[in-house]
Scaffold this motif. Structure first.
Motif, PDB file in Angstrom:
ATOM      1  N   ALA A   1       0.728  -1.297   0.164  1.00 43.34           N
ATOM      2  CA  ALA A   1       0.219  -0.204   0.328  1.00 43.34           C
ATOM      3  C   ALA A   1       0.713   1.534  -0.018  1.00 43.34           C
ATOM      4  O   ALA A   1       1.730   1.370   0.289  1.00 43.34           O
ATOM      5  CB  ALA A   1      -0.851  -0.110   1.017  1.00 43.34           C
ATOM      6  N   VAL A   2       0.303   2.788  -0.498  1.00 45.69           N
ATOM      7  CA  VAL A   2       1.344   3.542  -0.372  1.00 45.69           C
ATOM      8  C   VAL A   2       0.147   4.780   0.407  1.00 45.69           C
ATOM      9  O   VAL A   2      -0.749   4.401   0.675  1.00 45.69           O
ATOM     10  CB  VAL A   2       1.276   3.768  -1.694  1.00 45.69           C
ATOM     11  CG1 VAL A   2       2.819   2.807  -3.000  1.00 45.69           C
ATOM     12  CG2 VAL A   2       0.116   4.301  -2.513  1.00 45.69           C
ATOM     13  N   ILE A   3       1.214   5.225   1.138  1.00 49.09           N
ATOM     14  CA  ILE A   3       0.287   6.722   1.776  1.00 49.09           C
ATOM     15  C   ILE A   3       1.365   7.160   0.624  1.00 49.09           C
ATOM     16  O   ILE A   3       1.773   8.083   0.594  1.00 49.09           O
ATOM     17  CB  ILE A   3       0.468   6.891   3.647  1.00 49.09           C
ATOM     18  CG1 ILE A   3       0.163   6.176   4.198  1.00 49.09           C
ATOM     19  CG2 ILE A   3       0.903   8.641   3.871  1.00 49.09           C
ATOM     20  CD1 ILE A   3       0.249   5.894   5.177  1.00 49.09           C
ATOM     21  N   ALA A   4       0.173   8.488   0.327  1.00 52.40           N
ATOM     22  CA  ALA A   4      -0.076   9.643  -0.442  1.00 52.40           C
ATOM     23  C   ALA A   4      -0.108  11.201   0.353  1.00 52.40           C
ATOM     24  O   ALA A   4      -1.758  11.486   0.311  1.00 52.40           O
ATOM     25  CB  ALA A   4      -1.330   9.516  -2.029  1.00 52.40           C
ATOM     26  N   GLN A   5       0.687  11.654  -0.052  1.00 53.73           N
ATOM     27  CA  GLN A   5       0.543  12.944   0.981  1.00 53.73           C
ATOM     28  C   GLN A   5       0.911  14.000  -0.413  1.00 53.73           C
ATOM     29  O   GLN A   5       1.799  14.289  -0.657  1.00 53.73           O
ATOM     30  CB  GLN A   5       2.309  12.944   2.314  1.00 53.73           C
ATOM     31  CG  GLN A   5       1.242  14.329   2.741  1.00 53.73           C
ATOM     32  CD  GLN A   5       3.098  14.328   3.733  1.00 53.73           C
ATOM     33  OE1 GLN A   5       2.796  13.766   4.407  1.00 53.73           O
ATOM     34  NE2 GLN A   5       3.265  15.564   3.973  1.00 53.73           N
ATOM     35  N   GLY A   6      -0.142  15.425   0.169  1.00 50.60           N
ATOM     36  CA  GLY A   6      -0.451  16.055  -1.079  1.00 50.60           C
ATOM     37  C   GLY A   6       0.531  17.262  -0.298  1.00 50.60           C
ATOM     38  O   GLY A   6       0.940  17.239   1.043  1.00 50.60           O
ATOM     39  N   GLY A   7       0.915  18.603  -0.561  1.00 51.71           N
ATOM     40  CA  GLY A   7       1.175  19.497  -0.098  1.00 51.71           C
ATOM     41  C   GLY A   7       0.826  20.255   1.253  1.00 51.71           C
ATOM     42  O   GLY A   7       1.652  21.151   1.652  1.00 51.71           O
ATOM     43  N   GLU A   8      -0.299  19.847   1.287  1.00 52.38           N
ATOM     44  CA  GLU A   8      -1.080  20.268   2.831  1.00 52.38           C
ATOM     45  C   GLU A   8      -0.482  19.581   3.792  1.00 52.38           C
ATOM     46  O   GLU A   8      -0.479  19.532   5.039  1.00 52.38           O
ATOM     47  CB  GLU A   8      -2.478  20.126   2.359  1.00 52.38           C
ATOM     48  CG  GLU A   8      -2.709  20.881   1.449  1.00 52.38           C
ATOM     49  CD  GLU A   8      -3.265  20.432   0.224  1.00 52.38           C
ATOM     50  OE1 GLU A   8      -4.581  20.818  -0.447  1.00 52.38           O
ATOM     51  OE2 GLU A   8      -2.151  19.358   0.344  1.00 52.38           O
ATOM     52  N   GLY A   9      -0.055  18.783   3.311  1.00 52.55           N
ATOM     53  CA  GLY A   9       0.601  18.039   4.706  1.00 52.55           C
ATOM     54  C   GLY A   9       2.456  18.654   5.200  1.00 52.55           C
ATOM     55  O   GLY A   9       2.723  19.216   4.557  1.00 52.55           O
ATOM     56  N   GLY A  10       2.035  17.965   6.602  1.00 56.74           N
ATOM     57  CA  GLY A  10       2.936  18.810   7.728  1.00 56.74           C
ATOM     58  C   GLY A  10       4.427  18.272   7.385  1.00 56.74           C
ATOM     59  O   GLY A  10       4.841  17.208   6.452  1.00 56.74           O
ATOM     60  N   GLY A  11       5.440  18.228   8.006  1.00 58.02           N
ATOM     61  CA  GLY A  11       6.545  18.259   8.074  1.00 58.02           C
ATOM     62  C   GLY A  11       6.636  18.198   6.141  1.00 58.02           C
ATOM     63  O   GLY A  11       7.160  19.014   5.607  1.00 58.02           O
ATOM     64  N   HIS A  12       7.988  17.353   6.140  1.00 57.61           N
ATOM     65  CA  HIS A  12       8.647  16.898   4.573  1.00 57.61           C
ATOM     66  C   HIS A  12       7.493  17.268   3.381  1.00 57.61           C
ATOM     67  O   HIS A  12       7.032  16.236   3.296  1.00 57.61           O
ATOM     68  CB  HIS A  12       9.812  16.274   4.121  1.00 57.61           C
ATOM     69  CG  HIS A  12      11.555  16.879   4.729  1.00 57.61           C
ATOM     70  ND1 HIS A  12      11.845  15.905   6.457  1.00 57.61           N
ATOM     71  CD2 HIS A  12      12.086  17.813   4.824  1.00 57.61           C
ATOM     72  CE1 HIS A  12      12.881  15.900   6.394  1.00 57.61           C
ATOM     73  NE2 HIS A  12      12.735  17.844   5.407  1.00 57.61           N
ATOM     74  N   THR A  13       7.929  18.165   2.469  1.00 56.48           N
ATOM     75  CA  THR A  13       6.232  18.089   1.872  1.00 56.48           C
ATOM     76  C   THR A  13       6.462  18.702   0.220  1.00 56.48           C
ATOM     77  O   THR A  13       7.686  19.141  -0.312  1.00 56.48           O
ATOM     78  CB  THR A  13       5.055  19.161   2.666  1.00 56.48           C
ATOM     79  OG1 THR A  13       3.848  18.305   1.951  1.00 56.48           O
ATOM     80  CG2 THR A  13       5.213  20.838   2.270  1.00 56.48           C
ATOM     81  N   GLY A  14       5.377  17.812  -0.208  1.00 54.31           N
ATOM     82  CA  GLY A  14       5.775  18.402  -1.912  1.00 54.31           C
ATOM     83  C   GLY A  14       5.274  19.410  -2.200  1.00 54.31           C
ATOM     84  O   GLY A  14       4.588  20.303  -1.328  1.00 54.31           O
ATOM     85  N   PRO A  15       4.701  19.578  -3.739  1.00 57.43           N
ATOM     86  CA  PRO A  15       4.683  21.376  -4.052  1.00 57.43           C
ATOM     87  C   PRO A  15       3.398  21.333  -4.796  1.00 57.43           C
ATOM     88  O   PRO A  15       1.719  21.693  -5.204  1.00 57.43           O
ATOM     89  CB  PRO A  15       5.260  21.466  -5.195  1.00 57.43           C
ATOM     90  CG  PRO A  15       6.033  20.519  -5.928  1.00 57.43           C
ATOM     91  CD  PRO A  15       6.153  19.091  -5.231  1.00 57.43           C
ATOM     92  N   VAL A  16       2.864  19.456  -5.016  1.00 54.80           N
ATOM     93  CA  VAL A  16       1.752  19.333  -5.301  1.00 54.80           C
ATOM     94  C   VAL A  16       0.067  19.430  -4.411  1.00 54.80           C
ATOM     95  O   VAL A  16       0.428  18.032  -3.055  1.00 54.80           O
ATOM     96  CB  VAL A  16       1.501  17.664  -6.428  1.00 54.80           C
ATOM     97  CG1 VAL A  16       0.110  17.145  -6.964  1.00 54.80           C
ATOM     98  CG2 VAL A  16       2.715  17.674  -7.581  1.00 54.80           C
TER      99      VAL A  16
END
Length: 356
Positions: free
Chosen positions: A137-152
């Motif tokens: 399984a994968v946890i897909a974290q968008g940019g709204e998430g805390g800590g290290h995050t991406g731009p999407v």
């Protein structure tokens, strides 16, 4: 409960509800993990900031507190990853969670022992990579998430990831209630993963004054900065963050060296392993030498804020969702509330179908 709330993630993790409490360094200890597990969700114990001995103790303590399945988060690129994986296997842990993809051989070892492997991603290509390696399984974290995050943004990332892989996807980044859970299901996800929402519960061991600091903030008070370790991460806007952003190179060099020394002491990592890890980070994550040197800043400054309660000297990782939270429920109260609201929303969307 609406049948849509029983998803493939429930069977995969052995839990009642498709809700995951993410593995947050210095936050997701045995108490929070066990409270989440007892409430029917998947609690994930964070161990990246623990020594191997502390990890074994934390696993044992969590098992003392709950008989429900739980997960353990660790770094796939850690020099002693193989040793730590044995701790999960020997400890009877249900789920191994990774923020960075582990080598295929480690995933195979976990599978051979009957563990479920979950990897967190922030881009479609990363999801494709970990699925090809064998992640369950994968946890897909968008940019709204805390800590290290991406731009999407989460709303753009989720459909990309769901369309790209054939394993269950857990949605992360901006979730805190039943409406968000229903939205995640509509995107094709198998549930939600929440960090900041679980940090702000009565079961979290984060100091009370720090929790109140989160609760008093608005969405505009939560920013993305690379001033901490050279990699974008989302944190509360504080005076400390401002000072770090304005610091010169010499200040950064001295601070980074001091934090590297402190992290080595806290984590029990040998200097040669730190150097080897730095080389691996530079190669595998395409970081500059300056970013590698700064990497120890994040865990130590988060420790100052989230463990020691020093808001003035530490940093506070936070998803944007903190700006809309105003209470500190227990994990049981939170999960019950999320599930009840999701059930109500689903039944309101299709009352005739449900009644038929």
């Amino acid at each position: 409960m609406h049948p849509a709330l029983t998803t493939p993630a429930c069977a995969l993790f052995g839990v009642r509800y498709p809700i995951v409490q993410t593995g947050m360094g210095w936050v997701s200890g045995p108490e929070l993990t066990a409270a989440t597990a007892d409430a029917g969700g998947l609690g994930i114990l964070a161990t990246a900031t623990l020594t191997a001995e502390e990890t074994a103790s934390a696993i044992a303590r969590t098992k003392e507190l709950t008989g429900a399945p739980f997960g353990v988060n660790l770094r796939g690129d850690a020099p002693d990853a193989a040793e730590r994986i044995r701790l999960l296997i020997d400890g009877g842990v249900r789920v191994a969670s990774f923020a960075m993809a582990p080598p295929r051989r480690l995933i195979e070892e976990l599978h051979d022992a009957g563990l479920v492997v979950v990897c967190s991603v922030g881009a479609r290509r990363h999801a494709e990579k970990v699925a090809a390696l064998g992640a369950d399984a994968v946890i897909a974290q968008g940019g709204e998430g805390g800590g290290h995050t991406g731009p999407v943004a989460t709303s753009v990332l989720l459909p990309q990831v769901v369309d790209a892989v054939d394993v269950p996807v857990l949605a992360a980044g901006g979730f805190h209630d039943g409406r968000g859970l229903v939205a995640a299901l509509a995107y094709g996800c198998a549930g939600v993963a929440m960090g900041t929402r679980f940090l702000l519960t009565s079961d979290s061991t984060v100091p009370e004054q720090v929790k109140q600091e989160y609760l008093r903030r608005t969405v505009a008070d939560i920013v993305v900065t690379d001033a901490l370790d050279g990699v974008p991460q989302r944190v509360l806007r504080t005076e400390q963050v401002r000072r770090l952003a304005e610091a010169g190179r010499l200040t950064w060099l001295l601070r980074s060296l001091a934090n590297a020394v402190a992290f080595r002491r806290v984590s029990g990592t040998r200097w040669r392993d730190l150097v080897r890890e730095g080389l691996a980070m530079r190669r595998g994550r395409e970081l500059t030498w300056r970013q590698v040197l700064m990497a120890a800043n994040t865990p130590m400054m988060l420790r100052a804020g989230l463990v020691e309660g020093r808001v003035d000297a530490g940093t506070l990782a936070s998803g944007q969702v903190a700006g809309v939270l105003d209470d500190l429920p227990s994990c049981a109260e939170l999960i019950d509330r999320v599930v009840r609201q999701a059930d109500e929303v689903l039944r309101a969307l299709a009352p005739a179908e449900v009644s038929a």
